[in-house]
Write an enzyme that holds these catalytic residues in place. Structure first.
Site, mmCIF file in Angstrom:
data_model
loop_
_atom_site.group_PDB
_atom_site.id
_atom_site.type_symbol
_atom_site.label_atom_id
_atom_site.label_comp_id
_atom_site.label_asym_id
_atom_site.label_seq_id
_atom_site.Cartn_x
_atom_site.Cartn_y
_atom_site.Cartn_z
ATOM 1 N N ARG A 43 0.837 -1.186 0.000
ATOM 2 C CA ARG A 43 0.000 0.000 0.000
ATOM 3 C C ARG A 43 0.886 1.257 0.000
ATOM 4 O O ARG A 43 1.897 1.313 0.700
ATOM 5 C CB ARG A 43 -0.915 0.039 1.232
ATOM 6 N N ALA A 82 -4.997 26.430 12.611
ATOM 7 C CA ALA A 82 -4.493 25.054 12.603
ATOM 8 C C ALA A 82 -3.049 25.052 12.127
ATOM 9 O O ALA A 82 -2.574 26.018 11.532
ATOM 10 C CB ALA A 82 -5.357 24.164 11.717
ATOM 11 N N GLU A 99 0.124 28.118 17.156
ATOM 12 C CA GLU A 99 -0.654 28.396 15.959
ATOM 13 C C GLU A 99 -1.706 29.478 16.215
ATOM 14 O O GLU A 99 -1.953 30.333 15.347
ATOM 15 C CB GLU A 99 -1.326 27.122 15.446
ATOM 16 N N PRO A 121 -7.949 7.509 6.573
ATOM 17 C CA PRO A 121 -7.129 6.371 6.972
ATOM 18 C C PRO A 121 -6.813 5.389 5.853
ATOM 19 O O PRO A 121 -5.907 4.575 5.994
ATOM 20 C CB PRO A 121 -7.950 5.698 8.085
ATOM 21 N N GLY A 122 -7.540 5.470 4.734
ATOM 22 C CA GLY A 122 -7.214 4.605 3.615
ATOM 23 C C GLY A 122 -6.080 5.131 2.754
ATOM 24 O O GLY A 122 -5.541 4.391 1.920
ATOM 25 N N GLU A 126 -2.423 10.756 8.667
ATOM 26 C CA GLU A 126 -2.583 12.020 9.383
ATOM 27 C C GLU A 126 -3.545 11.864 10.556
ATOM 28 O O GLU A 126 -4.644 11.324 10.422
ATOM 29 C CB GLU A 126 -3.112 13.100 8.444
#
Length: 209
Positions: A43, A82, A99, A121-122, A126
């Site tokens: 992957r 962020a 930040e 998640p695929g 992060e």
């Protein structure tokens, strides 16, 4: 399969090889081979530093939002302050405080964790922690901003208006969506769901070793 607890379960597969296939300006792309279900799978994914986001709420129940250009989606989107967790040894809380200061020239005396989440998640690893910042005051200094931050807009919006915009999909930044929905839920539950600002964050801490 019977699920007896609604909790994500860490289950690291045995990685047999890991190759850095692209080194980027902000993050990298990695290709792993790992054993799963009796097979060896391969992957590719974005290897991300992780990030923090801040829902800053003032005494009038207004949320501070930033409108900033984001090139991958060719859009100036509304989002909370962020930033990346890319400073060695810096805690998530300190990163959030930095930040808020750099992007909004603000500091906060009261910090809590609203939510932790994974963005995709695929396709990447992060992880993002969303903080709630209250008891706000100016830092007294104007931070010099460059690039896409040079022309960003700052505005205070009533929380109810932000919720309406989220539910109507007029704003779609994930940290804003997750953050204001978590904030609304926390408020409705008398703030009982808030966690300490230094609450454990295994998904991030395990990566630092």
């Amino acid at each position: 399969m019977i699920v007896d607890e609604l909790t994500d379960t860490p289950d690291p597969a045995r990685v047999t090889s890991s190759e850095l296939v692209f080194h980027g300006h902000v993050w990298d792309v990695r290709s792993d081979e790992f054993e799963y279900g009796g097979s060896t799978l391969r992957r590719d994914y974005v290897d991300h530093t992780g990030a923090v986001a801040i829902i800053a709420l003032d005494e009038r129940d207004r949320v501070l939002l930033i409108k900033q250009y984001r090139h991958p989606i060719r859009t100036r989107e509304w989002e909370p302050p962020a930033g990346l967790l890319d400073e060695p040894g810096e805690s998530p809380l300190h990163a959030a405080q930095r930040e808020l200061s750099e992007e909004a020239d603000l500091k906060a005396d009261e910090w809590h964790v609203l939510s932790d989440y994974v963005t995709s998640p695929g396709g990447n690893n992060e992880v993002i922690r969303v903080f709630l910042a209250r008891s706000l005051s100016p830092t007294g200094e104007a931070f010099a901003r460059e690039g896409e931050e040079a022309d960003m807009e700052l505005a205070w919006h009533p929380l109810e208006d932000v919720l309406d915009a989220v539910l109507a999909s007029r704003v779609q930044n994930p940290s804003l969506v997750v953050g204001v929905l978590a904030l609304d839920a926390a408020r409705r539950r008398d703030w009982s769901t808030l966690r300490p600002a230094d609450a454990p964050w295994p998904a991030f801490e395990d990566r630092r070793g």
